[in-house]
Design a protein around this motif. Structure first.
Motif, PDB file in Angstrom:
ATOM      1  N   PRO A 193       0.821  -1.209   0.000  1.00 28.76           N
ATOM      2  CA  PRO A 193       0.000   0.000   0.000  1.00 28.76           C
ATOM      3  C   PRO A 193       0.857   1.261   0.000  1.00 28.76           C
ATOM      4  CG  PRO A 193       0.146  -0.878   2.216  1.00 28.76           C
ATOM      5  CD  PRO A 193       0.872  -1.858   1.329  1.00 28.76           C
ATOM      6  N   THR A 194       0.280   2.345  -0.461  1.00 24.08           N
ATOM      7  CA  THR A 194       0.945   3.635  -0.289  1.00 24.08           C
ATOM      8  C   THR A 194       0.701   4.106   1.140  1.00 24.08           C
ATOM      9  OG1 THR A 194      -1.005   4.898  -0.938  1.00 24.08           O
ATOM     10  CG2 THR A 194       0.494   4.217  -2.705  1.00 24.08           C
ATOM     11  N   LEU A 195       1.552   4.995   1.630  1.00 21.31           N
ATOM     12  CA  LEU A 195       1.365   5.511   2.983  1.00 21.31           C
ATOM     13  C   LEU A 195       0.094   6.350   3.071  1.00 21.31           C
ATOM     14  CD1 LEU A 195       5.016   6.407   4.020  1.00 21.31           C
ATOM     15  CD2 LEU A 195       3.706   4.338   4.520  1.00 21.31           C
ATOM     16  N   HIS A 196      -0.273   7.021   1.990  1.00 26.86           N
ATOM     17  CA  HIS A 196      -1.533   7.768   1.993  1.00 26.86           C
ATOM     18  C   HIS A 196      -2.716   6.823   2.177  1.00 26.86           C
ATOM     19  CE1 HIS A 196       0.339  11.508   1.284  1.00 26.86           C
ATOM     20  NE2 HIS A 196       0.585  11.358  -0.016  1.00 26.86           N
ATOM     21  N   ARG A 197      -2.646   5.657   1.525  1.00 26.38           N
ATOM     22  CA  ARG A 197      -3.726   4.683   1.679  1.00 26.38           C
ATOM     23  C   ARG A 197      -3.819   4.228   3.130  1.00 26.38           C
ATOM     24  NH1 ARG A 197      -6.025   0.831  -2.231  1.00 26.38           N
ATOM     25  NH2 ARG A 197      -7.408  -0.531  -1.044  1.00 26.38           N
ATOM     26  N   CYS A 198      -2.676   3.976   3.745  1.00 24.05           N
ATOM     27  CA  CYS A 198      -2.670   3.542   5.139  1.00 24.05           C
ATOM     28  C   CYS A 198      -3.258   4.617   6.041  1.00 24.05           C
ATOM     29  CB  CYS A 198      -1.248   3.198   5.584  1.00 24.05           C
ATOM     30  SG  CYS A 198      -0.617   1.668   4.863  1.00 24.05           S
TER      31      CYS A 198
END
Length: 494
Positions: A468-473
C-alpha cells in the motif's frame, strides 16, 4: 459485486494493441470485449475489471519485446498465469496490458540425477509431478488447485499446499527463476547449484506477485517419492481440543507430511460432495499423514495416534490402503468446490497464526459469524497455522459483500494480534492491501516500496497490488480507532 467501472480509452487501446501486433501473432493480441471478458478477474471474482489489451506471448523473446514496448509506452502490465489466485493479484487494469503466460507451458527438462525440473511458467503444478513420476520423483508443493494452477503463479504467490508442513512452500522448492524486467531485460535469480553468490534475491522474487519481474523459466527441486504413506482421520467433539491437538503433535517432535483440519460445517459440505467417509457427528476432523519408509510410517502413525488420543480424539481411523488414503485426502482437497455447492459465492480468507492459537481463532470466527450474520466453514493447513475460513455470501447482495469484507478484515487483523500474519500462501493482491497497513509500520512499508522502485522505478508492473501507499494507510487508519489510538499517527489525514 465489486465490479470495477474504470472506462477504457479507446484511442490509447488502439495505440497499444497496434504496437503489440507488430511484435506478436495476430491471435496473440486481443482487445474486443468478448475476448477480454475471460480475463476480468482471477479466483477472487468479487473484484472485476476488463483489461485494455490482452497479450499472449509464446516464448521469452516475445515477453521481452512486449515488456519493452509497454515500458516505452508507459503502459501498466499485469502478469497472469492460470487465474486461480484468490487475492486479486491478477486483477487487470482498464488502462493496461494483461500479460497471459498460459501459452508458455513446456516442460524443458527433467534431470533425475540432479533431481530438478526446468519448466516454463504456464506449466501446471500437477504436470511437474507427472513428468517426474517415471523417475520415482515428485514436486512437493501441492495447492488444492494443483490440477489447474501454474508454476509461474505459484512463484508469484509463494503457494503452499497440504504437505507444506514437512516439505515447505514454493520458496523452499525452487532453485532458480529466469525472469524479464519491465525494461525488457532478462535476469536470473538463484542458481541450479546448492547456493548462489550475492544477496538472496530469489527469495525476494518469490511471493512478489509479479511486481518486480515476470518469470519465464523456473527450475524446481524434485524429491524421491516416498515408499508409502498413511493418513489418520481423527474426530473431535470440540474445536479447541482439535486445535490444541495440532500443537501437541508438533510439540511431540513428530513432523507429519500433512496435518489438516476441518470444522463440522466444512466436513458436512465435503461429505455430501465427495463421500469421503468422514464422521458427520464430529465437531472437527484432523487429517494427519506420515510418509517415508514402512518403518518410519508405522512409527509416525503410532506416535501421532497416541498424541491424538491424549488430546481428546473421540475416534481414530487409519487408512488401510492407498485408495483409502486418497479418498480421505480427496475430501479435504475438494473443500472449496464443495462449499461452492451450498452458497452462491464464498470468500476464502488466508491468514497464518501460531499453531497454539488455533482454538482461540476458531472461537473468534464463531463470534464473527454472529456479528455479521454470515456462515463460515473452516479448513486449515493446521500443521503450519495457515487458515482458510470460507465466508458464504451472495455477490448479488451488496450488503452481504460489504459484511463479508468487514468479516474478513477482522479475522485477518485478529491473526496479526495473536502473533501471526495476513497471508500464508494466497498473497496480498488487492484483497488484503488495507491489512498491510495494520501489520506493518510506515517505515517498513517505505522499505518495501524501495525494493519495488529498485526493480521497477516507474511502477508499471502490477501497480496497486501488495504494497500500500502511505496515503492509503493513513486513509484506512482514519476509519479505524482501536483502544483510542489511530494507527500510523505520524501520517497526515486527508
Amino acid at each position: 459485486m465489486n465490479v470495477a467501472v474504470t472506462g477504457i480509452n479507446f484511442l490509447r487501446q488502439a495505440e497499444v494493441a497496434g504496437r503489440l501486433r507488430q511484435l506478436l501473432p495476430a491471435d496473440a493480441v486481443m482487445h474486443a470485449e468478448e475476448d477480454t471478458r475471460a480475463y476480468e478477474c482471477d479466483g477472487l471474482s468479487a473484484y472485476r475489471q476488463l483489461p485494455m489489451v490482452v497479450a499472449l506471448p509464446s516464448n521469452e523473446d516475445q515477453v521481452r519485446e512486449v515488456l519493452r514496448a509497454c515500458h516505452e509506452l508507459k503502459v501498466p502490465v499485469v502478469a497472469r498465469g492460470s487465474g486461480t489466485g484468490l487475492s486479486g493479484g491478477a486483477l487487470p487494469r482498464g488502462d493496461g496490458v494483461l500479460l497471459s503466460l498460459a501459452r508458455m507451458r513446456r516442460i524443458l527438462a527433467v534431470d533425475a540425477l540432479s533431481r530438478t525440473a526446468r519448466v516454463q511458467p504456464g506449466v501446471t503444478n500437477l504436470a511437474i509431478s507427472e513428468a517426474a513420476a517415471p523417475y520415482g520423483l515428485f514436486y512437493a508443493p501441492d495447492p488444492s488447485s494443483q490440477i489447474a494452477c501454474s508454476i509461474g503463479g505459484n512463484v508469484a504467490e509463494n503457494s503452499g499446499g497440504v504437505h507444506c508442513v514437512k516439505y515447505g512452500l514454493t520458496v523452499h522448492n525452487v532453485l532458480r527463476v529466469r525472469a524479464v524486467t519491465i525494461e525488457g531485460e532478462s535476469v536470473e535469480f538463484g542458481s541450479e547449484a546448492l547456493d548462489s553468490p550475492g544477496l538472496d534475491t530469489l527469495a525476494v522474487l518469490i511471493g512478489s506477485e509479479g511486481m518486480l519481474a515476470v518469470a519465464t523459466e523456473i527450475t524446481v527441486k524434485l524429491l524421491p517419492k516416498p515408499e508409502i504413506a498413511r493418513v489418520i482421520l481423527a474426530s473431535f467433539d470440540d474445536v479447541e481440543k482439535a486445535g490444541n491437538a495440532v500443537a501437541d503433535v508438533i510439540a511431540a517432535g513428530i513432523v507429519p507430511s500433512g496435518l489438516e483440519m476441518m470444522d463440522r460445517p466444512a466436513v458436512r459440505a465435503v461429505e455430501e460432495f465427495v463421500h469421503a467417509g468422514y464422521d458427520l457427528e464430529a465437531v472437527a476432523l484432523l487429517l494427519c499423514e506420515a510418509d517415508g519408509t514402512r518403518e518410519e510410517v508405522e512409527e509416525g502413525i503410532a506416535g501421532m495416534s497416541e498424541v491424538l488420543k491424549r488430546a481428546g480424539a473421540t475416534a481414530i481411523r487409519v487408512s488401510g490402503s492407498e485408495a483409502e488414503r486418497q479418498k480421505f485426502w480427496a475430501g479435504r482437497k475438494a473443500a472449496f468446490p464443495a462449499v461452492g455447492r451450498i452458497s452462491p459465492d464464498y470468500y476464502c480468507i488466508d491468514g497464518t497464526i501460531p499453531r497454539k492459537k488455533l482454538g482461540e481463532i476458531l472461537k473468534f470466527i464463531t463470534e464473527m459469524e454472529k456479528k455479521y450474520r454470515l456462515r463460515c466453514p473452516n479448513v486449515f493447513h493446521a500443521g503450519d497455522g495457515n487458515l482458510h475460513p470460507l465466508i458464504l455470501y451472495d455477490a448479488n447482495n451488496a450488503d452481504e459483500l460489504d459484511r463479508t469484507e468487514r468479516f474478513a478484515g477482522e479475522v485477518l487483523e485478529k491473526c496479526v494480534a495473536v502473533g501471526g500474519t495476513i497471508t500464508g500462501e494466497h498473497g496480498v493482491g488487492v484483497e488484503k492491501i488495507n491489512q498491510m497497513c495494520v501489520q506493518f509500520a510506515s517505515g517498513e512499508i517505505e522499505r518495501f516500496q524501495g525494493v519495488k522502485r529498485a526493480f521497477d522505478p516507474e511502477g508499471l508492473l502490477n501497480p496497486g497490488k501488495n504494497i500500500p501507499t502511505l496515503h492509503r494507510c493513513a486513509e484506512f487508519g482514519r476509519m479505524r480507532v482501536k483502544g483510542g489510538q489511530l494507527p500510523h499517527p505520524e501520517l497526515p489525514r486527508f
